[in-house]
Scaffold this motif. Sequence first.
Motif, mmCIF file in Angstrom:
data_model
loop_
_atom_site.group_PDB
_atom_site.id
_atom_site.type_symbol
_atom_site.label_atom_id
_atom_site.label_comp_id
_atom_site.label_asym_id
_atom_site.label_seq_id
_atom_site.Cartn_x
_atom_site.Cartn_y
_atom_site.Cartn_z
ATOM 1 N N UNK A 237 36.048 57.566 41.766
ATOM 2 C CA UNK A 237 35.851 57.460 43.216
ATOM 3 C C UNK A 237 36.651 58.530 43.954
ATOM 4 N N UNK A 238 37.901 58.708 43.541
ATOM 5 C CA UNK A 238 38.744 59.683 44.242
ATOM 6 C C UNK A 238 38.235 61.104 43.983
ATOM 7 N N UNK A 239 37.670 61.351 42.798
ATOM 8 C CA UNK A 239 37.052 62.658 42.530
ATOM 9 C C UNK A 239 35.914 62.937 43.500
ATOM 10 N N UNK A 240 35.208 61.893 43.892
ATOM 11 C CA UNK A 240 34.060 62.085 44.777
ATOM 12 C C UNK A 240 34.507 62.233 46.231
ATOM 13 N N UNK A 241 35.814 62.207 46.453
ATOM 14 C CA UNK A 241 36.329 62.353 47.808
ATOM 15 C C UNK A 241 36.445 61.033 48.542
ATOM 16 N N UNK A 242 36.237 59.920 47.856
ATOM 17 C CA UNK A 242 36.291 58.617 48.519
ATOM 18 C C UNK A 242 37.481 57.795 48.061
ATOM 19 N N UNK A 243 37.422 56.501 48.331
ATOM 20 C CA UNK A 243 38.471 55.578 47.894
ATOM 21 C C UNK A 243 37.811 54.211 47.730
ATOM 22 N N UNK A 244 38.345 53.383 46.873
ATOM 23 C CA UNK A 244 37.848 52.015 46.761
ATOM 24 C C UNK A 244 39.035 51.063 46.844
ATOM 25 N N UNK A 245 39.168 50.433 48.011
ATOM 26 C CA UNK A 245 40.265 49.487 48.198
ATOM 27 C C UNK A 245 39.900 48.108 47.664
ATOM 28 N N UNK A 246 38.657 47.952 47.222
ATOM 29 C CA UNK A 246 38.204 46.618 46.808
ATOM 30 C C UNK A 246 38.203 46.445 45.294
ATOM 31 N N UNK A 247 38.900 47.341 44.560
ATOM 32 C CA UNK A 247 38.905 47.185 43.095
ATOM 33 C C UNK A 247 39.486 45.835 42.694
ATOM 34 N N UNK A 248 40.464 45.360 43.449
ATOM 35 C CA UNK A 248 41.064 44.063 43.138
ATOM 36 C C UNK A 248 40.035 42.947 43.254
ATOM 37 N N UNK A 249 39.163 43.072 44.232
ATOM 38 C CA UNK A 249 38.108 42.073 44.409
ATOM 39 C C UNK A 249 37.160 42.095 43.214
ATOM 40 N N UNK A 250 36.831 43.317 42.746
ATOM 41 C CA UNK A 250 35.955 43.405 41.571
ATOM 42 C C UNK A 250 36.611 42.744 40.367
ATOM 43 N N UNK A 251 37.916 43.003 40.180
ATOM 44 C CA UNK A 251 38.655 42.370 39.088
ATOM 45 C C UNK A 251 38.548 40.855 39.214
ATOM 46 N N UNK A 252 38.857 40.354 40.415
ATOM 47 C CA UNK A 252 38.890 38.907 40.633
ATOM 48 C C UNK A 252 37.518 38.268 40.479
ATOM 49 N N UNK A 253 36.507 38.906 41.031
ATOM 50 C CA UNK A 253 35.157 38.325 40.980
ATOM 51 C C UNK A 253 34.688 38.211 39.535
ATOM 52 N N UNK A 254 34.922 39.290 38.766
ATOM 53 C CA UNK A 254 34.530 39.251 37.357
ATOM 54 C C UNK A 254 35.298 38.144 36.647
ATOM 55 N N UNK A 255 36.588 38.066 36.925
ATOM 56 C CA UNK A 255 37.453 37.067 36.304
ATOM 57 C C UNK A 255 36.985 35.664 36.673
ATOM 58 N N UNK A 256 36.701 35.453 37.956
ATOM 59 C CA UNK A 256 36.313 34.127 38.434
ATOM 60 C C UNK A 256 35.004 33.670 37.792
ATOM 61 N N UNK A 257 33.990 34.540 37.854
ATOM 62 C CA UNK A 257 32.687 34.144 37.326
ATOM 63 C C UNK A 257 32.771 33.929 35.803
ATOM 64 N N UNK A 258 33.494 34.804 35.134
ATOM 65 C CA UNK A 258 33.682 34.694 33.687
ATOM 66 C C UNK A 258 34.296 33.341 33.332
ATOM 67 N N UNK A 259 35.396 33.008 34.003
ATOM 68 C CA UNK A 259 36.089 31.761 33.694
ATOM 69 C C UNK A 259 35.236 30.556 34.069
ATOM 70 N N UNK A 260 34.575 30.614 35.230
ATOM 71 C CA UNK A 260 33.735 29.478 35.652
ATOM 72 C C UNK A 260 32.611 29.226 34.653
#
Lengths: 508, 328
Positions: free
Chosen positions: B68-91
């Motif tokens: 993302x940073x190479x493309x000139x952007x930023x992703x502040x929501x990586x933590x959300x992606x971690x959590x969402x994957x974790x939540x759905x996986x565990x559920x």
Amino acid sequence: MQAAKREIAVSMSDISKRFGPVRALENASLEIERGSILGLVGQNGAGKSTIIKVLAGIIRPDSGTIVINGETVPSLSPASVEKLGVHFIHQDRLLVPTATVGEAVFLGHEIGFRPFVNRRAMERKAADLLQRFFGMELPAGTLVKDLTTAQQKVVQITRALAQKASVLVLDEPTAALVKREADSLFDVLRRLRDDGIAVVFISHYMQEIEKLCDRVTVMRNGTDVGTVDPRETSIDEIISMMIARDVGEMFPKRSVTPGAPVLEVTNLRLGGGFENIGFNVRAGEIVGLTGLLGSGAKEIVQCLFGLKTADGGSIKVEGKQLALSTPVKAVRDGIAMLPEDRRAHGVALGLSVRENISLASLRRYSKSGLVSRGSENQAVDGLIKELSIKTPHRDALVRELSGGNQQKVAIAKWLSCQSRVYVLDEPTVAVDVGAKVEIYNLLNRLAGEGAAILLLSSDLLELVGVCDRVLVVYRGRLAGTFSGPSINSDALLAASSGARSNADGVAA
Amino acid sequence: MSVSANPNTAKVSLRAFLAKYSVLIAFAAIVIFFAVASPTFLTPANLFNVLVNNVVMLAIVALGLTIVISSGGIDLSVGVSVDMASMVFVMLLAAGYSGVVGVGGGLGAALIVGILNAILITRLNISPFLATLGVLFIGQSTQQLATSGGQPIYLTSGYASDQFKAIARTALFGVPTPVIVLVILAIAVHVLLHRSVFGRYVQAMGAQPGVAWYSGIRVPRELSMVHVLCALLAGVTGILLSATVKSYVPLSGNAFLLDAIGATFIGTTLSRERKPSVIGTLLGVLLLAIVKNGLLLVGWNFYWQQVGIGVLVFLVLAVSFGLRRATH
């Protein structure tokens, strides 16, 4: 005008300025009289804006003297010039869009007890000034962005007057104005002249110069070639003063017999831009396109590359109808674009020569999504050699190259793509003379290999020297087509500034 | 940079060397320091712990951010992606589904976050910073709503989770499985970013978006891909995290965000143009992980660790950029 009392407000004499090998100004002189409107004309690159920037304290001259209000000023800065009463209305709006009219008028000279500003007093005084000088009434607290372009110009002038301007320099103030707005601006300037203010008016529109100015100073090749009274000197004479006759070796000769039409444009239309535009470019042909700022010439080029979508009409390349809604499609359909803003759109300064050259054609050097460095390097090395791009090696950053070589990298990108149509937008702006000649040679070679080339340029000498045909756009319509021996700078300038009206009666 | 033959030559080239390898030098210095200061630091058990618990998961998130940073952007929501994957996986596992379904569901949840980011950025033309910040807020609230205010979900034994716990703790030819996952992903991202056509487009968008657009690159499509990939990589971390701790703890993914950004930017000091790279990012992650672990071993408490890391980041960046400016 009373010729009796000639009071000189500003006198600049023997001003010279070099930028590296380029002589921007060579012993140029300018005299600005009180109570008079001075027109300043010349082609792009003649030195008009350089001498104005010297007066504005933005550029420091190498030599020459400047006398303001009878006093020799050894050095100038933008702030000290304003203190001396010389004010500039620059071409691009330099007002904060979200400021109120009062804030804009008193920007940098706020009324109030520091650090506080008395907003209400500023609004009231600004309204007073606008009413007194221009009879203009605006609701209190109007924001700058809600004003028309003409009103913004008036606000800028008011700002200068609020600071007791005695000299007012306007750089192409009418470029973005419609005729009625321009006329009311002229009324304002005449009133200021009658109040004893010295006005300098820079414009490409010869009719405006003729209508408004008391004197006209003509610049060419970095020097002033004469000052005339527009009521006694015809526009044609002024134009011929602007153009140097000796084109010399600048433009390489070539002889090509054009082939079949490659690019065909019919009845192209863009709301607010242009209408009824039709022309074609044949294989091996270099067709010029020119027009003043706001004429629509730029928009035509943008439509051809999908940067803007035309509202009607058709664009065909080699007989195939194109729907150009994005540059992605234009590139795929074989159209190459050399944009005017090289640093923003032409080459990525932070990438290497190699990465820039192969950027638009990576698919040709890749297998299943991976770039094959061998074939890429081979192609890039070939192009570096072919265009004699001066770079230490193919992995050098484009930032480290000179302007002309950067431009060659931008051209190489499309050669690598094997495009059929080349659209060039002011390709030789900010390029030194030597590189210019190389770029012209390159265009000739491209044309010789059967490419169709459309060259948008405001450099009339370039158009005369390079093109087989030149299309002139004036206020959104084709105002004339010149070909072969009929291409000459006088005719092009006349057609693009509307001085010579055509059968359609387009010119004002 | 041209170097003339004068007495300063040696100084200049030393400076250039220091500037270029400041991360590596800092890295070596820190390893030596902790090896001397703490007897347990260089033990295999500790290194295994650092690698598996501190490096792998952070590194995978940082790989996504590197794209993302190479493309000139930023992703502040990586933590959300971690959590969402974790939540759905565990559920899913808690509901009795198989491990394959769990992993698929978890990655699917991360994919949705990535697509949402992509739509906001490329369709609605919201800047990456603001778009992903918005998704961060929404994602945090969603988790709290779904877990009655942030209650963790634990996996008891007997579910498919046992296999995953086993995976997280086992080793293949002596290499822990999570490390193998990281190595495979790192190689894949490296090839993608530095060898593929897509990677070139990403670099071009990062260097000068206007040029990418004027070269006929489908910028919105490539940019969407960038954000989807980043979210998916973060999702992998989410699944590894849950498999390791046998639970889903709401909002735990946010801990990765700043470390991953820090690691990526520390990594940019490796390249002359300060471009993010996979190797640089991995070094940055290692550096942060070792400092954290080392400070812990020498007895600093958690809060002082943060101070230590902050100072370290300043030092590395300041030395690298400062020396570089001096050499130009």
